[in-house]
Design a protein around this motif. Sequence first.
Motif, PDB file in Angstrom:
ATOM      1  N   UNK A 146       0.842  -1.202   0.000  1.00 28.96           N
ATOM      2  CA  UNK A 146       0.000   0.000   0.000  1.00 28.96           C
ATOM      3  C   UNK A 146       0.877   1.251   0.000  1.00 28.96           C
ATOM      4  N   UNK A 147       0.683   2.107  -0.987  1.00 32.01           N
ATOM      5  CA  UNK A 147       1.440   3.354  -1.092  1.00 32.01           C
ATOM      6  C   UNK A 147       0.498   4.524  -1.350  1.00 32.01           C
ATOM      7  N   UNK A 148       0.755   5.629  -0.658  1.00 30.69           N
ATOM      8  CA  UNK A 148       0.026   6.877  -0.901  1.00 30.69           C
ATOM      9  C   UNK A 148       1.055   7.954  -1.220  1.00 30.69           C
ATOM     10  N   UNK A 149       1.010   8.408  -2.455  1.00 33.03           N
ATOM     11  CA  UNK A 149       2.013   9.354  -2.955  1.00 33.03           C
ATOM     12  C   UNK A 149       1.327  10.581  -3.550  1.00 33.03           C
ATOM     13  N   UNK A 150       2.112  11.416  -4.214  1.00 35.50           N
ATOM     14  CA  UNK A 150       1.538  12.552  -4.939  1.00 35.50           C
ATOM     15  C   UNK A 150       0.769  12.042  -6.152  1.00 35.50           C
ATOM     16  N   UNK A 151      -0.158  12.877  -6.631  1.00 39.26           N
ATOM     17  CA  UNK A 151      -0.927  12.534  -7.832  1.00 39.26           C
ATOM     18  C   UNK A 151      -0.093  12.839  -9.082  1.00 39.26           C
ATOM     19  N   UNK A 152       1.040  12.136  -9.212  1.00 35.77           N
ATOM     20  CA  UNK A 152       1.888  12.330 -10.388  1.00 35.77           C
ATOM     21  C   UNK A 152       2.324  10.976 -10.928  1.00 35.77           C
ATOM     22  N   UNK A 153       2.619  10.959 -12.207  1.00 37.81           N
ATOM     23  CA  UNK A 153       3.076   9.729 -12.855  1.00 37.81           C
ATOM     24  C   UNK A 153       4.413   9.270 -12.271  1.00 37.81           C
ATOM     25  N   UNK A 154       5.298  10.229 -11.988  1.00 36.65           N
ATOM     26  CA  UNK A 154       6.626   9.878 -11.488  1.00 36.65           C
ATOM     27  C   UNK A 154       6.561   9.258 -10.093  1.00 36.65           C
ATOM     28  N   UNK A 155       5.721   9.821  -9.210  1.00 33.55           N
ATOM     29  CA  UNK A 155       5.575   9.271  -7.865  1.00 33.55           C
ATOM     30  C   UNK A 155       5.011   7.853  -7.925  1.00 33.55           C
ATOM     31  N   UNK A 156       4.084   7.606  -8.851  1.00 37.40           N
ATOM     32  CA  UNK A 156       3.509   6.271  -9.011  1.00 37.40           C
ATOM     33  C   UNK A 156       4.540   5.284  -9.535  1.00 37.40           C
ATOM     34  N   UNK A 157       5.381   5.744 -10.437  1.00 33.66           N
ATOM     35  CA  UNK A 157       6.468   4.896 -10.973  1.00 33.66           C
ATOM     36  C   UNK A 157       7.391   4.441  -9.840  1.00 33.66           C
ATOM     37  N   UNK A 158       7.772   5.385  -8.975  1.00 40.05           N
ATOM     38  CA  UNK A 158       8.666   5.065  -7.853  1.00 40.05           C
ATOM     39  C   UNK A 158       7.997   4.111  -6.873  1.00 40.05           C
TER      40      UNK A 158
END
Length: 332
Positions: free
Chosen positions: A220-232
């Motif tokens: 489970x990960x909660x990150x920024x709403x960006x493609x790069x954060x999701x990639x990481x």
Amino acid sequence: MPVTIKDVANRANVSPSTVSRVISDNSRISDATKERVRAAMAELNYQPNLIARSLTNQTTHTIGLLLPGSDSDLLLNPFFVQAMRGISAYAKKKGYYILFTHAEIEEDEVDVLTDLVGSKWVDGIILTTVKDNDKRIAFLQEKKHPFVVIGRPDDEKLTYWVDNDNVNAMFDVVDMLIKKGKKTIGFIGGSHEFKVTKYRLLGYLKALKSNGIDMDLNLIYEKDYTEEAAYEATMDILGYKQPDAIVTTDDLIAFGVQRALHEKNLDQVSLVGFNNTLLSQYKTPSITSVDINAEKLGMFASKLLISQIEKEAIETNNYIINTKLVERDSTK
């Protein structure tokens, strides 16, 4: 010599005040009278003086729209573009204009709202996101300024709002994947401060529990709403274990997940996004996504706000907009 409101009134055989009410689309004026007045306006090529109207009525016929983000990423998320389309369509129909602005952090957003309310530039405001203990909502409530939020606020009874049933929408996604034989399912969402992330995470957890699958915090990960954060985040999950599927709270996040999976030659891992943006169907493989009817969310937000501004009778303070799972190659 310019055409005046009196000229229109004489041509339509009504009073100047009736012409004014037709211009503001007052619900008390009959459709027949509106048609007659509008026909006279067209014949005389009459254009209402909006500035004069604002000074007289103390209104601007303008809606303020507050978007999150910086100058560089303001409209990268297609959800806001879709929602704005619905907001604008209804506002135009009712004779309102849109003024949109943005800020990156909540404190700056409150400053922006302070300027909008204090300057009386707008008659009402639409917030496109909702947070826990939302300072923006508290400010607008204190000022008694008309507003609507897209999302489910803390106080559902005292705030006008529109949203989807995000818990059940994500529950259905995860339940569908489990019934397809997927047992190890990752979750990647936006920041936990946003209500939409919390509700979709709750739906994910409920589906796991309903199917007897233990929660694994490492998935489970909660990150920024960006493609790069999701990639990481995806790379972190893959470093822990290979999942059978990954669900996300936004197509933009799903795009980052897909890039990471493709780099690792793991296109067979099922993937689901949210918002059903146009680009999701053109990815390889095409991405299964939940259509949240973003344009309809915007339309009903605009409807609720304008009803407040015009002091119309309002049957409800909220609307729940239906969602639909659109299955594509990423889960087949």
